[in-house]
Design a protein around this motif. Structure first.
Motif, PDB file in Angstrom:
ATOM      1  N   ALA A  67       0.837  -1.208   0.000  1.00 15.30           N
ATOM      2  CA  ALA A  67       0.000   0.000   0.000  1.00 15.30           C
ATOM      3  C   ALA A  67       0.866   1.249   0.000  1.00 15.30           C
ATOM      4  O   ALA A  67       0.621   2.185  -0.776  1.00 15.30           O
ATOM      5  CB  ALA A  67      -0.936  -0.002   1.199  1.00 15.30           C
ATOM      6  N   ASP A  94      -9.634  -7.058  -0.261  1.00 14.60           N
ATOM      7  CA  ASP A  94      -8.974  -6.689   0.984  1.00 14.60           C
ATOM      8  C   ASP A  94      -8.622  -5.200   1.068  1.00 14.60           C
ATOM      9  O   ASP A  94      -7.856  -4.781   1.930  1.00 14.60           O
ATOM     10  CB  ASP A  94      -7.726  -7.544   1.216  1.00 14.60           C
ATOM     11  N   VAL A  95      -9.182  -4.388   0.179  1.00 15.84           N
ATOM     12  CA  VAL A  95      -9.018  -2.932   0.237  1.00 15.84           C
ATOM     13  C   VAL A  95     -10.411  -2.339   0.413  1.00 15.84           C
ATOM     14  O   VAL A  95     -11.242  -2.400  -0.493  1.00 15.84           O
ATOM     15  CB  VAL A  95      -8.347  -2.365  -1.036  1.00 15.84           C
ATOM     16  N   ASP A  99     -10.137   2.664   3.760  1.00 23.68           N
ATOM     17  CA  ASP A  99      -8.721   2.457   4.033  1.00 23.68           C
ATOM     18  C   ASP A  99      -7.941   3.694   3.604  1.00 23.68           C
ATOM     19  O   ASP A  99      -8.260   4.311   2.578  1.00 23.68           O
ATOM     20  CB  ASP A  99      -8.169   1.234   3.281  1.00 23.68           C
ATOM     21  N   ALA A 102      -6.799   3.605  -0.015  1.00 20.39           N
ATOM     22  CA  ALA A 102      -7.770   3.163  -1.024  1.00 20.39           C
ATOM     23  C   ALA A 102      -7.855   4.065  -2.257  1.00 20.39           C
ATOM     24  O   ALA A 102      -7.841   3.550  -3.384  1.00 20.39           O
ATOM     25  CB  ALA A 102      -9.149   2.981  -0.388  1.00 20.39           C
ATOM     26  N   ILE A 105      -4.776   3.334  -4.363  1.00 16.06           N
ATOM     27  CA  ILE A 105      -4.800   1.968  -4.889  1.00 16.06           C
ATOM     28  C   ILE A 105      -5.825   1.850  -6.002  1.00 16.06           C
ATOM     29  O   ILE A 105      -5.550   1.267  -7.059  1.00 16.06           O
ATOM     30  CB  ILE A 105      -5.073   0.959  -3.742  1.00 16.06           C
ATOM     31  N   PRO A 124      -2.499  -5.263   0.779  1.00 22.63           N
ATOM     32  CA  PRO A 124      -1.899  -3.951   1.026  1.00 22.63           C
ATOM     33  C   PRO A 124      -0.874  -3.927   2.148  1.00 22.63           C
ATOM     34  O   PRO A 124       0.052  -3.116   2.115  1.00 22.63           O
ATOM     35  CB  PRO A 124      -3.098  -3.059   1.363  1.00 22.63           C
TER      36      PRO A 124
END
Length: 194
Positions: A67, A94-95, A99, A102, A105, A124
């Motif tokens: 991340a 899993d994001v 977050d 986020a 990403i 991440p």
């Protein structure tokens, strides 16, 4: 009396100039001053691509998460805030939307910089490897994967070498692209990509 006043003014100016020069030479991060990481870390800090820790350190020998690496690469791409906010979800299970990384990403996924794992995860909090970091930077440079010869990871490794991304990295032995990347070397690679 006049001479004494002029002398005091000149002394004050010299002291001020010396102080300014001394401040100008102070490292942004206390733990990179005089190291091979200094130039890259400070440039990326000045360009708001990376930040250090609250205690004024960068911790260049620590590993970096996927991340954190993705956020650095995305910031280096310099998208507008509306582009970050408007990026579609990367679809990684899993994001989560809330977050901290986020938006970066999601933007990186929408731009083809990252693709995650076959199981739909991004992982991440996992440590980024040198090959993964090279792939992010090569993709961020806009080089289409179809133009890379060979298979993963040799195709990205070869292109990273051509781009000079590994030059000046600090290694404790032979280069291992599957090894977890350290923050100092990631800063060097990112600065080279710029």
């Amino acid at each position: 009396m006049k001479r004494k006043g002029i002398s005091m003014i000149l002394a004050g100016l010299l002291a001020l100039t010396g102080t300014t020069a001394a401040f100008g030479q102070t490292a942004v991060f206390s733990d990179v001053s005089g190291t091979p990481y200094e130039k890259a870390a400070e440039r990326l800090f000045q360009e708001e691509i990376l930040s250090g820790y609250g205690d004024g350190t960068f911790r260049p020998e620590n590993t970096i998460t996927r991340a954190e690496a993705c956020v650095m690469v995305t910031k280096a791409m310099d998208p507008a805030q509306r582009e970050l906010e408007g990026a579609a979800s990367g679809g990684f299970e899993d994001v989560k939307e809330d977050d901290w990384g986020a938006p970066y990403i999601d933007y990186a996924a929408s731009e083809g910089v990252i693709s995650g794992y076959p199981d739909g995860s991004f992982r991440p909090e996992g440590e980024v490897t040198y090959y993964e970091m090279a792939a992010m930077l090569v993709n961020a440079a806009g080089i289409p994967p179809a133009e890379l010869e060979g298979q993963w990871p040799e195709n990205y490794d070869r292109k990273a070498q051509e781009m000079g991304l590994y030059e000046d990295m600090v290694l404790g032995g032979a280069f291992d692209g599957n090894a977890p990347a350290i923050r100092g070397n990631v800063a060097i690679m990112t600065e080279k990509a710029l």
